[in-house]
Enzyme design. Structure first.
Site, PDB file in Angstrom:
ATOM      1  N   SER A 155      27.857  -2.275 -34.330  1.00  0.00           N
ATOM      2  CA  SER A 155      26.535  -1.761 -34.666  1.00  0.00           C
ATOM      3  C   SER A 155      26.665  -0.704 -35.765  1.00  0.00           C
ATOM      4  O   SER A 155      27.122  -1.009 -36.865  1.00  0.00           O
ATOM      5  CB  SER A 155      25.848  -1.218 -33.411  1.00  0.00           C
ATOM      6  OG  SER A 155      24.474  -1.023 -33.619  1.00  0.00           O
ATOM      7  N   GLU A 201      25.127  -9.759 -37.218  1.00  0.00           N
ATOM      8  CA  GLU A 201      24.215  -9.734 -36.073  1.00  0.00           C
ATOM      9  C   GLU A 201      23.222  -8.612 -36.333  1.00  0.00           C
ATOM     10  O   GLU A 201      23.420  -7.790 -37.224  1.00  0.00           O
ATOM     11  CB  GLU A 201      24.989  -9.497 -34.767  1.00  0.00           C
ATOM     12  CG  GLU A 201      25.844  -8.230 -34.723  1.00  0.00           C
ATOM     13  CD  GLU A 201      25.059  -6.965 -34.390  1.00  0.00           C
ATOM     14  OE1 GLU A 201      24.097  -7.042 -33.599  1.00  0.00           O
ATOM     15  OE2 GLU A 201      25.410  -5.901 -34.944  1.00  0.00           O
ATOM     16  N   HIS A 229      24.333  -7.480 -29.943  1.00  0.00           N
ATOM     17  CA  HIS A 229      23.618  -6.655 -28.966  1.00  0.00           C
ATOM     18  C   HIS A 229      23.109  -7.513 -27.816  1.00  0.00           C
ATOM     19  O   HIS A 229      21.922  -7.834 -27.714  1.00  0.00           O
ATOM     20  CB  HIS A 229      22.463  -5.921 -29.641  1.00  0.00           C
ATOM     21  CG  HIS A 229      22.901  -4.836 -30.573  1.00  0.00           C
ATOM     22  ND1 HIS A 229      23.360  -5.089 -31.847  1.00  0.00           N
ATOM     23  CD2 HIS A 229      22.958  -3.492 -30.402  1.00  0.00           C
ATOM     24  CE1 HIS A 229      23.663  -3.928 -32.430  1.00  0.00           C
ATOM     25  NE2 HIS A 229      23.433  -2.954 -31.580  1.00  0.00           N
TER      26      HIS A 229
END
Length: 301
Positions: A109, A203, A273
């Site tokens: 992330s 992502e 996630h």
């Protein structure tokens, strides 16, 4: 690419919060898991600080990470959580000693900032669940972190899907990427990755469909999508419509933006996630091999 030394039983691992604040309770279970692997967590002095939404001031977060980067007794740095904030300190970090004595950087992330910056130094990193997320991740996802850190074999299967732009040929290349919004934010900076001849993974979470399109267009305009070997798309979690319907799904947006290129695109890679958040070694050569009703992604040792 340089592979940092794999961990051995008893290794010290630094615990740092370079972004959003996190409490000691939130990482308690994650620390227990590390200790069960016979690793010795060393928690940064400022890891649980609070400064607005951040884990301390920029200077406090910077000092913690710099100390762990420079400490040769620390064999890996595992981050507590993402959120936002790593980009605020990346330009102040000194990687001089890290380049001489590389160690594993573990997170995802917001940690894409570090993955990308360190790849410009030609050093591999580990894209994986962080301490706060370990209790919610699948046991297989958590176990895959240990697999990567200790130098064991990694491979995954992706089921064939109507969404995929499939190839019957085996593809081989260096895996790069991370969170799409962060890659977008780093585009054109000193931390920007080189994607030429590589396999791009991305992502994302909690973004609008138009933002996904905008990020891909920005990468394409910066020649990041033209010369790839393949794209692996992980979880696109909570991707939202704006007030007006966008008219395409997330995967239709991806396929539309790369339609002029002839490389394969594989969706639903088990990473991102979501609870099934498998570990990747970014900077490592991988092969993508057609295998009946699936493709197998194998990381070379």
């Amino acid at each position: 690419m340089i592979t940092p030394p794999y961990l051995k039983s008893g290794a010290k691992v630094g615990i740092v919060s370079p972004a959003t604040t996190v409490s000691a309770t939130e990482i308690e279970e994650g620390l227990k898991i590390l200790k069960s692997w016979n690793l010795e967590p060393v928690i940064g002095e400022n890891a649980h600080n609070v400064y607005g939404c951040f884990a301390g001031t920029d200077q406090e977060r910077l000092e913690d990470l710099q100390k762990m980067l420079d400490d040769d007794t620390i064999k890996a740095i595992i981050f507590t959580r993402g959120g936002y904030g790593t980009i605020k300190i990346i330009d102040q970090l000194d990687f001089t000693n890290f380049k001489k004595n590389p160690k594993w950087i573990v997170g995802y992330s917001d940690i894409t900032v570090l993955h990308s910056h360190i790849h410009t130094l030609e050093i591999e990193t580990i894209h994986a669940v962080m301490l706060q997320g370990m209790p919610r991740a699948t046991p297989e996802s958590v176990a895959s972190i240990k697999t990567a850190l200790f130098g064991e074999s990694l491979s995954y299967k992706i089921a064939k899907s109507q969404k995929n732009k499939f190839s019957e040929n085996t593809v081989e290349g260096t895996l790069v990427g991370g969170n799409l919004s962060i890659l977008f934010a780093l585009n054109g900076s000193v931390s920007d990755i080189d994607t030429t001849g590589k396999i791009l993974f991305f992502e994302d979470i909690d973004e609008y469909l138009y933002h996904l399109d905008k990020a891909l267009i920005a990468l394409k305009r910066n020649n990041k999508l033209a010369n790839l070997k393949a794209i692996l798309v992980g979880a696109m979690t909570n991707i939202k419509e704006d007030n007006l319907p966008y008219g395409k799904t997330d995967y239709e947006i991806v396929l539309d933006e790369v339609k002029e290129f002839d490389y394969p695109v594989y969706f639903d890679f088990p990473c991102g996630h979501q609870p099934d958040n498998q570990t990747l070694i970014l900077g490592r050569t991988i092969t993508i091999t057609p295998d009946g009703n699936s493709v197998t992604v194998t990381f070379k040792n």
